[in-house]
Every structure is written in C-alpha cells, then in structure tokens.
Motif scaffolding. Structure first.
Motif, PDB file in Angstrom:
ATOM      1  N   PHE A  21      88.199 -45.037 -83.453  1.00 39.75           N
ATOM      2  CA  PHE A  21      88.160 -44.027 -84.498  1.00 39.75           C
ATOM      3  C   PHE A  21      89.506 -43.337 -84.574  1.00 39.75           C
ATOM      4  CE2 PHE A  21      83.467 -43.726 -83.612  1.00 39.75           C
ATOM      5  CZ  PHE A  21      83.054 -44.109 -84.878  1.00 39.75           C
ATOM      6  N   LEU A  71      88.858 -46.946 -87.690  1.00 38.08           N
ATOM      7  CA  LEU A  71      88.117 -46.241 -88.728  1.00 38.08           C
ATOM      8  C   LEU A  71      88.506 -44.775 -88.764  1.00 38.08           C
ATOM      9  CD1 LEU A  71      84.525 -47.588 -87.952  1.00 38.08           C
ATOM     10  CD2 LEU A  71      86.190 -48.508 -89.579  1.00 38.08           C
ATOM     11  N   SER A 117      82.435 -42.475 -91.353  1.00 39.77           N
ATOM     12  CA  SER A 117      82.411 -43.934 -91.224  1.00 39.77           C
ATOM     13  C   SER A 117      81.354 -44.399 -90.218  1.00 39.77           C
ATOM     14  CB  SER A 117      83.799 -44.444 -90.834  1.00 39.77           C
ATOM     15  OG  SER A 117      84.208 -43.869 -89.605  1.00 39.77           O
ATOM     16  N   GLU A 118      80.357 -43.554 -89.936  1.00 36.64           N
ATOM     17  CA  GLU A 118      79.312 -43.906 -88.969  1.00 36.64           C
ATOM     18  C   GLU A 118      78.603 -45.213 -89.310  1.00 36.64           C
ATOM     19  OE1 GLU A 118      76.590 -40.835 -87.435  1.00 36.64           O
ATOM     20  OE2 GLU A 118      77.864 -39.407 -88.512  1.00 36.64           O
ATOM     21  N   PHE A 161      78.699 -42.568 -79.981  1.00 38.14           N
ATOM     22  CA  PHE A 161      79.955 -43.317 -79.982  1.00 38.14           C
ATOM     23  C   PHE A 161      80.891 -42.853 -78.865  1.00 38.14           C
ATOM     24  CE2 PHE A 161      78.808 -43.273 -84.622  1.00 38.14           C
ATOM     25  CZ  PHE A 161      78.449 -44.612 -84.704  1.00 38.14           C
ATOM     26  N   PHE A 206      87.324 -41.431 -89.146  1.00 40.21           N
ATOM     27  CA  PHE A 206      85.940 -40.992 -88.999  1.00 40.21           C
ATOM     28  C   PHE A 206      85.479 -40.094 -90.137  1.00 40.21           C
ATOM     29  CE2 PHE A 206      82.445 -38.403 -87.591  1.00 40.21           C
ATOM     30  CZ  PHE A 206      81.559 -39.393 -87.218  1.00 40.21           C
ATOM     31  N   VAL A 212      83.654 -45.080 -77.580  1.00 38.57           N
ATOM     32  CA  VAL A 212      84.684 -45.530 -78.520  1.00 38.57           C
ATOM     33  C   VAL A 212      85.886 -44.585 -78.414  1.00 38.57           C
ATOM     34  CG1 VAL A 212      85.252 -45.944 -80.950  1.00 38.57           C
ATOM     35  CG2 VAL A 212      82.956 -46.464 -80.102  1.00 38.57           C
ATOM     36  N   ALA A 242      80.791 -48.069 -88.443  1.00 37.98           N
ATOM     37  CA  ALA A 242      80.871 -48.197 -86.987  1.00 37.98           C
ATOM     38  C   ALA A 242      79.612 -48.857 -86.435  1.00 37.98           C
ATOM     39  CB  ALA A 242      81.076 -46.823 -86.357  1.00 37.98           C
TER      40      ALA A 242
END
Length: 82
Positions: free
Chosen positions: A39, A14, A23-24, A53, A16, A56, A27
């Motif tokens: 990310f 993603l 893109s939260e 996150f 971000f 991640v 996610a």
C-alpha cells in the motif's frame, strides 16, 4: 479491478485512500489471486489501513525512487545490492 481480470500483474502498489473510496476491494482480490502488493499512503502511521491488512507493508508518500525500489525488492523477494 478490470485491469486484474484482463492481465494479472506480477505485483502491485495500491494507493490506499482514493478520496471517497479505498483500494480495499482490489487488495482483497490480489490476496485471493496470490498477487503480492504494497500500500502507498500519505498517512505516515498507516492508520487508514484496516487491521486485516496488517501484514502488508505500507510505503509512505511522497516516496523516493530508493524507497520505491526497496519496497518492490521486498515485495518480490529480490536481494538488493549492498
């Protein structure tokens, strides 16, 4: 989000920061569905990614084929050739 409801991906990378958005939400949905993801961000320290996150991995842009391959291997738990 629509793509996730149509066909679940095996994994995702993603971007971000999407300009006015992030893109939260995507996610969060991937986490809820157990889909592994990374990310991608242009910020070298990943400072724009919220602490929730923190587990991640962040891949820095621009990314090379090697760094993308490495990130995907880690995401899938695939051992890379030596």
């Amino acid at each position: 989000m629509e793509m996730i409801t149509v066909a679940l991906p095996d994994l995702a990378i993603l971007d971000f920061n999407l300009g006015q958005e992030t893109s939260e939400a995507v996610a969060d949905e991937l986490i809820r569905r157990g889909i592994p993801f990374k990310f991608a961000t242009g910020y070298s320290d990943g400072a724009d990614v919220p602490l929730r996150f923190s587990d991640v991995r962040v891949v820095n842009k621009p990314m090379s084929i090697d760094s993308l391959s490495h990130a995907l291997s880690l995401t899938l738990g695939v051992k890379e050739p030596a």
